[in-house]
Motif scaffolding. Structure first.
Motif, PDB file in Angstrom:
ATOM      1  N   GLU A   1       0.843  -1.196   0.000  1.00 37.94           N
ATOM      2  CA  GLU A   1       0.000   0.000   0.000  1.00 37.94           C
ATOM      3  C   GLU A   1       0.874   1.241   0.000  1.00 37.94           C
ATOM      4  O   GLU A   1       1.991   1.219   0.513  1.00 37.94           O
ATOM      5  N   PRO A   2       0.365   2.325  -0.607  1.00 40.23           N
ATOM      6  CA  PRO A   2       1.163   3.560  -0.641  1.00 40.23           C
ATOM      7  C   PRO A   2       1.234   4.207   0.734  1.00 40.23           C
ATOM      8  O   PRO A   2       0.288   4.142   1.521  1.00 40.23           O
ATOM      9  N   LEU A   3       2.381   4.796   1.010  1.00 38.41           N
ATOM     10  CA  LEU A   3       2.523   5.604   2.221  1.00 38.41           C
ATOM     11  C   LEU A   3       1.973   6.988   1.924  1.00 38.41           C
ATOM     12  O   LEU A   3       2.205   7.529   0.835  1.00 38.41           O
ATOM     13  N   PRO A   4       1.241   7.569   2.852  1.00 40.62           N
ATOM     14  CA  PRO A   4       0.783   8.939   2.605  1.00 40.62           C
ATOM     15  C   PRO A   4       1.981   9.889   2.554  1.00 40.62           C
ATOM     16  O   PRO A   4       2.960   9.696   3.268  1.00 40.62           O
ATOM     17  N   ALA A   5       1.891  10.873   1.687  1.00 33.79           N
ATOM     18  CA  ALA A   5       2.983  11.847   1.567  1.00 33.79           C
ATOM     19  C   ALA A   5       3.035  12.714   2.817  1.00 33.79           C
ATOM     20  O   ALA A   5       1.996  13.083   3.365  1.00 33.79           O
ATOM     21  N   ARG A   6       4.228  13.025   3.260  1.00 36.35           N
ATOM     22  CA  ARG A   6       4.411  13.972   4.355  1.00 36.35           C
ATOM     23  C   ARG A   6       4.395  15.366   3.740  1.00 36.35           C
ATOM     24  O   ARG A   6       4.990  15.605   2.690  1.00 36.35           O
ATOM     25  N   ILE A   7       3.708  16.271   4.389  1.00 34.16           N
ATOM     26  CA  ILE A   7       3.540  17.618   3.852  1.00 34.16           C
ATOM     27  C   ILE A   7       4.678  18.522   4.313  1.00 34.16           C
ATOM     28  O   ILE A   7       5.053  18.544   5.483  1.00 34.16           O
ATOM     29  N   VAL A   8       5.230  19.256   3.350  1.00 32.85           N
ATOM     30  CA  VAL A   8       6.205  20.309   3.621  1.00 32.85           C
ATOM     31  C   VAL A   8       5.519  21.615   3.243  1.00 32.85           C
ATOM     32  O   VAL A   8       4.923  21.716   2.168  1.00 32.85           O
TER      33      VAL A   8
END
Length: 176
Positions: free
Chosen positions: A46-53
């Protein structure tokens, strides 16, 4: 291209992380290898959610602040809208206000998100916000060695990092 993780579920329904921060082909190969070995558990990718910058187009008196990166080496010397990674449980606005305080020593208020988002690297998504300076004089405290206030006609006088350059038309509109 994002990052992926391999998960497993045992016969009792317990789910566990097997590995994370993988490319999709690597994650799929790992899951296939476990299944080929005859493991009796269910494996999936499953994809990891992107961390927001968050980056901040910090506005004050008809100008916007540009910051020159001093690290890491691959972006050193490039100009950006300062900011950083949102922490778990933090809103983008909270993250931006905290990062501007940590990196520049100023209090700012996040106003609104500017159009667009950019994948900086797998698992890391950049979003740029308009913000206004509340108190303090910006100083390069972390990750920057130079700051400049730019007016509408000065926006192209620095060598912007690619992602920050793409938002310049929206920043220019804020300065008029």
């Amino acid at each position: 291209m994002g990052t992926y993780r391999v998960m497993r579920q045992d016969d009792n329904g317990n789910r566990a992380l097997v590995a994370g921060e993988l490319t999709r082909p690597a994650a799929e190969a790992m899951a296939d290898e476990f299944e080929a070995r005859g493991h009796k558990q269910l494996y999936w990718v499953e994809p990891l959610p992107a961390r927001i910058v968050v980056g901040g187009a910090l506005l004050h008196q008809g100008r916007v602040l540009a910051a020159r990166r001093s690290a890491p080496p691959e972006v050193a010397g490039g100009w950006e809208f300062p900011g950083g990674k949102a922490e778990p449980g933090e809103t983008e606005q909270q993250a931006l206000e905290r990062e501007l305080f940590e990196e520049l020593g100023v209090r700012a208020r996040a106003l609104h998100r500017l159009p667009g988002s950019w994948l900086v690297r797998p698992g890391l998504e950049l979003r740029i916000w308009a913000a206004e300076l509340i108190t303090g004089e910006p100083r390069p405290l972390q990750d920057h060695d130079q700051l400049r206030w730019l007016g509408p006609t000065d926006l192209t006088t620095v060598d912007w990092l690619t992602h920050d350059r793409e938002v310049l038309p929206h920043v220019a509109a804020l300065l008029h």
